[in-house]
Design a protein around this motif. Structure first.
Motif, PDB file in Angstrom:
ATOM      1  N   SER A 168     -59.980  37.745 -25.164  1.00 53.17           N
ATOM      2  CA  SER A 168     -59.577  39.117 -24.874  1.00 53.17           C
ATOM      3  C   SER A 168     -58.807  39.087 -23.546  1.00 53.17           C
ATOM      4  O   SER A 168     -58.885  38.100 -22.799  1.00 53.17           O
ATOM      5  N   LEU A 169     -58.078  40.126 -23.255  1.00 50.76           N
ATOM      6  CA  LEU A 169     -57.342  40.148 -21.985  1.00 50.76           C
ATOM      7  C   LEU A 169     -58.285  40.030 -20.786  1.00 50.76           C
ATOM      8  O   LEU A 169     -58.005  39.250 -19.864  1.00 50.76           O
ATOM      9  N   PRO A 170     -59.409  40.766 -20.751  1.00 50.40           N
ATOM     10  CA  PRO A 170     -60.314  40.585 -19.608  1.00 50.40           C
ATOM     11  C   PRO A 170     -60.815  39.144 -19.468  1.00 50.40           C
ATOM     12  O   PRO A 170     -60.937  38.635 -18.353  1.00 50.40           O
ATOM     13  N   GLN A 171     -61.079  38.478 -20.604  1.00 45.28           N
ATOM     14  CA  GLN A 171     -61.493  37.076 -20.535  1.00 45.28           C
ATOM     15  C   GLN A 171     -60.370  36.216 -19.970  1.00 45.28           C
ATOM     16  O   GLN A 171     -60.615  35.328 -19.143  1.00 45.28           O
ATOM     17  N   TRP A 172     -59.154  36.461 -20.416  1.00 41.12           N
ATOM     18  CA  TRP A 172     -58.018  35.688 -19.919  1.00 41.12           C
ATOM     19  C   TRP A 172     -57.858  35.883 -18.416  1.00 41.12           C
ATOM     20  O   TRP A 172     -57.634  34.922 -17.681  1.00 41.12           O
ATOM     21  N   LEU A 173     -57.970  37.129 -17.968  1.00 43.49           N
ATOM     22  CA  LEU A 173     -57.861  37.393 -16.530  1.00 43.49           C
ATOM     23  C   LEU A 173     -58.936  36.615 -15.766  1.00 43.49           C
ATOM     24  O   LEU A 173     -58.651  35.976 -14.757  1.00 43.49           O
ATOM     25  N   GLN A 174     -60.166  36.665 -16.247  1.00 42.37           N
ATOM     26  CA  GLN A 174     -61.282  36.037 -15.545  1.00 42.37           C
ATOM     27  C   GLN A 174     -61.254  34.516 -15.596  1.00 42.37           C
ATOM     28  O   GLN A 174     -61.500  33.863 -14.581  1.00 42.37           O
ATOM     29  N   PHE A 175     -60.958  33.970 -16.754  1.00 43.44           N
ATOM     30  CA  PHE A 175     -61.138  32.526 -16.931  1.00 43.44           C
ATOM     31  C   PHE A 175     -59.860  31.696 -16.879  1.00 43.44           C
ATOM     32  O   PHE A 175     -59.928  30.473 -16.801  1.00 43.44           O
ATOM     33  N   VAL A 176     -58.702  32.352 -16.901  1.00 45.56           N
ATOM     34  CA  VAL A 176     -57.435  31.616 -16.831  1.00 45.56           C
ATOM     35  C   VAL A 176     -56.599  32.086 -15.644  1.00 45.56           C
ATOM     36  O   VAL A 176     -56.275  31.302 -14.743  1.00 45.56           O
ATOM     37  N   PHE A 177     -56.251  33.356 -15.623  1.00 43.37           N
ATOM     38  CA  PHE A 177     -55.335  33.903 -14.626  1.00 43.37           C
ATOM     39  C   PHE A 177     -55.887  33.777 -13.200  1.00 43.37           C
ATOM     40  O   PHE A 177     -55.236  33.170 -12.334  1.00 43.37           O
ATOM     41  N   LEU A 178     -57.061  34.341 -12.951  1.00 40.32           N
ATOM     42  CA  LEU A 178     -57.616  34.295 -11.592  1.00 40.32           C
ATOM     43  C   LEU A 178     -57.851  32.866 -11.102  1.00 40.32           C
ATOM     44  O   LEU A 178     -57.391  32.516 -10.000  1.00 40.32           O
ATOM     45  N   PRO A 179     -58.523  32.001 -11.872  1.00 42.73           N
ATOM     46  CA  PRO A 179     -58.738  30.635 -11.370  1.00 42.73           C
ATOM     47  C   PRO A 179     -57.443  29.869 -11.111  1.00 42.73           C
ATOM     48  O   PRO A 179     -57.347  29.116 -10.132  1.00 42.73           O
ATOM     49  N   THR A 180     -56.449  30.078 -11.967  1.00 46.43           N
ATOM     50  CA  THR A 180     -55.175  29.375 -11.784  1.00 46.43           C
ATOM     51  C   THR A 180     -54.509  29.808 -10.485  1.00 46.43           C
ATOM     52  O   THR A 180     -54.051  28.968  -9.698  1.00 46.43           O
ATOM     53  N   LEU A 181     -54.460  31.104 -10.245  1.00 48.97           N
ATOM     54  CA  LEU A 181     -53.819  31.582  -9.018  1.00 48.97           C
ATOM     55  C   LEU A 181     -54.612  31.201  -7.774  1.00 48.97           C
ATOM     56  O   LEU A 181     -54.028  30.825  -6.760  1.00 48.97           O
TER      57      LEU A 181
END
Length: 106
Positions: free
Chosen positions: A44-57
């Motif tokens: 889901s988008l919230p999962q992507w934000l939490q587990f991909v987007f935030l850690p990558t940045l």
């Protein structure tokens, strides 16, 4: 500029938590390995934000590596939350600010 980006990342996390969208358990590694934009086929988008987007940045900031040239998460978030009954206005504002900050960072 990087400190403002880091502050905005913290704000995204805070908003996800406030909306009850923060997960304590990560999704399976296969879900995180998606090659689709935003992992739309596995997260889901919230999962992507939490587990991909935030850690990558966070990793790029910590290691002083170049940030993406452009960031445009807000349109996807607006579409995702359009039918939601959640009060996502603040989250969308933070994401919009982050899009601008990242896109303007040299």
């Amino acid at each position: 500029m990087r400190s403002k980006i880091a502050e905005s990342l913290i704000d995204v996390e805070a908003q996800l938590r406030q909306l009850g969208l923060w997960q304590m358990k990560p999704p399976p590694s296969e879900a995180l390995a998606s090659t689709e934009p935003f992992c739309v086929d596995t997260l889901s988008l919230p999962q992507w934000l939490q587990f991909v987007f935030l850690p990558t940045l966070y990793q790029l900031l910590e290691q002083q590596l170049p940030l993406p040239e452009r960031c445009a998460v807000t349109p996807m978030a607006e579409e995702y939350f359009r039918a939601s009954h959640l009060a996502t206005e603040e989250l969308l504002m933070v994401l919009a600010k982050l899009d601008v900050l990242i896109s303007e960072t040299p």
